[in-house]
Design a protein around this motif. Structure first.
Motif, PDB file in Angstrom:
ATOM      1  N   LEU A   1      -1.218  25.854   5.495  1.00  0.00           N
ATOM      2  CA  LEU A   1       0.111  25.285   5.675  1.00  0.00           C
ATOM      3  C   LEU A   1       0.744  24.934   4.333  1.00  0.00           C
ATOM      4  CD1 LEU A   1       2.322  24.236   7.574  1.00  0.00           C
ATOM      5  CD2 LEU A   1       1.084  22.054   7.677  1.00  0.00           C
ATOM      6  N   ILE A   2      -0.029  24.314   3.452  1.00  0.00           N
ATOM      7  CA  ILE A   2       0.489  23.964   2.132  1.00  0.00           C
ATOM      8  C   ILE A   2       0.868  25.214   1.349  1.00  0.00           C
ATOM      9  CG2 ILE A   2      -0.175  22.992  -0.116  1.00  0.00           C
ATOM     10  CD1 ILE A   2      -1.796  20.904   1.450  1.00  0.00           C
ATOM     11  N   TRP A   3       0.031  26.239   1.436  1.00  0.00           N
ATOM     12  CA  TRP A   3       0.336  27.484   0.738  1.00  0.00           C
ATOM     13  C   TRP A   3       1.633  28.094   1.261  1.00  0.00           C
ATOM     14  CZ3 TRP A   3      -1.197  29.522  -3.615  1.00  0.00           C
ATOM     15  CH2 TRP A   3      -0.891  30.865  -3.894  1.00  0.00           C
ATOM     16  N   ALA A   4       1.859  27.994   2.577  1.00  0.00           N
ATOM     17  CA  ALA A   4       3.088  28.525   3.169  1.00  0.00           C
ATOM     18  C   ALA A   4       4.315  27.803   2.620  1.00  0.00           C
ATOM     19  CB  ALA A   4       3.031  28.388   4.693  1.00  0.00           C
ATOM     20  N   ILE A   5       4.208  26.493   2.467  1.00  0.00           N
ATOM     21  CA  ILE A   5       5.343  25.724   1.947  1.00  0.00           C
ATOM     22  C   ILE A   5       5.570  26.029   0.469  1.00  0.00           C
ATOM     23  CG2 ILE A   5       6.170  23.384   1.455  1.00  0.00           C
ATOM     24  CD1 ILE A   5       4.844  22.532   4.083  1.00  0.00           C
ATOM     25  N   LEU A   6       4.493  26.197  -0.286  1.00  0.00           N
ATOM     26  CA  LEU A   6       4.638  26.566  -1.705  1.00  0.00           C
ATOM     27  C   LEU A   6       5.312  27.936  -1.840  1.00  0.00           C
ATOM     28  CD1 LEU A   6       1.187  25.390  -3.114  1.00  0.00           C
ATOM     29  CD2 LEU A   6       3.423  24.340  -3.539  1.00  0.00           C
ATOM     30  N   GLU A   7       4.948  28.866  -0.968  1.00  0.00           N
ATOM     31  CA  GLU A   7       5.588  30.185  -0.986  1.00  0.00           C
ATOM     32  C   GLU A   7       7.074  30.058  -0.655  1.00  0.00           C
ATOM     33  OE1 GLU A   7       4.275  33.577  -1.491  1.00  0.00           O
ATOM     34  OE2 GLU A   7       3.021  32.202  -2.651  1.00  0.00           O
TER      35      GLU A   7
END
Length: 294
Positions: free
Chosen positions: A269-275
């Motif tokens: 989820l965090i990676w998705a927001i960073l992307e």
């Protein structure tokens, strides 16, 4: 930090945590979310929860087990989204096309759905904790009566809540949603409730300005009171939208992480927001251009 996150997610919902660990984890989570919030945050994230059956198959367990674990993942993801400040979460839970599966599988899913809807209304559920509102979008008349009544009860029970919004798409496809919106628009015009020229839905309107417009359609979509998704995430690495929110996702950031839905973790989820934060300037430019064109 991410290793600790994964460790916690493996434990979440499966065994009780020591109080001291829970307190430390909540503190670390708040710190992590504060850092993340320094960048642009999505207001609405939509999920296509793909991979529940494959999860069960890989682990050689009953097929319904994957859906049960998937619900635990959903409650965890909702909690993290809301703690981050994401106001809207939408999930694709059951397509109209899923009714074509084996009758016993469909019935099992209906039973599980009712059970989980009832759990959401329990006193100590995530609904009570965060005071969020629940929507069910789709042709609810296609659901079994116990599930439909449970869904209607959940919507009525949470209608006055002012917290985050969880929208669950069941007996849903985007083309069906658009078709229903057109029918509603025509019905309103036939009744003359909005002062437009009457339209019988069969013949061409004498006054073309009185026919269904884009604005009419959008007012009658299931999503009328909800902003378009900033991010659409389909788990299991699949790159198809599968007839999900086709009207609403023209400017959404589409992502397809490899984990199956029951395996989807806070790290993903965090990676998705960073992307999303990385692509945000481009998305904003496209949105401003679209507004000018309209």
């Amino acid at each position: 930090m991410l290793a600790l996150i994964d460790l916690e997610m493996e434990k979440h919902g499966r065994k009780p945590e020591p109080n001291i660990f829970g307190s430390v984890w909540r503190f670390l989570r708040r710190c992590l979310f504060l850092v993340l919030a320094l960048g642009p945050m999505p207001n609405h994230i939509a999920f296509i929860m793909d991979g529940n059956r494959r999860y069960a198959k890989r682990r050689n367990v009953k097929e319904g087990t994957g859906h049960g674990v998937g619900f635990t993942t959903l409650t965890s993801v909702c909690q993290y989204c809301f703690e981050m400040g994401v106001k809207y979460v939408t999930v694709y839970a059951f397509s109209i096309d899923n009714f074509k599966r084996k009758p016993e599988e469909v019935q099992s899913l209906m039973d599980l759905m009712k059970e989980k809807i009832d759990e959401l209304l329990e006193e100590e559920s995530i609904v009570q904790k965060y005071g969020f509102r629940i929507n069910f979008w789709g042709s609810l008349d296609l659901l079994s009566e116990p599930v439909r009544l449970a869904a209607e009860k959940a919507m009525a029970h949470t209608a006055s809540n002012t917290g985050p919004v969880l929208s669950v798409c069941v007996a849903y496809t985007s083309t069906n949603e658009i078709m229903r919106a057109i029918k509603k628009s025509c019905a309103r015009k036939r009744l003359g409730t909005r002062g437009y020229a009457n339209c019988d839905g069969e013949s061409v309107c004498e006054d073309i300005d009185g026919c269904v417009t884009v604005a009419d359609l959008e007012e009658n979509l299931d999503t009328a009171d909800c902003p378009d998704p900033d991010i659409v995430i389909r788990t299991s690495g699949e790159t198809r939208l599968s007839n999900f929110l086709l009207w609403q996702t023209s400017l959404s950031h589409l992502q397809n992480p490899n984990p199956l839905w029951p395996e989807f973790s806070l790290r993903n989820l965090i990676w998705a927001i960073l992307e999303y934060q990385k692509i945000y300037p481009y998305l904003e430019a496209r949105r401003r251009l679209a507004k000018k064109e309209n």
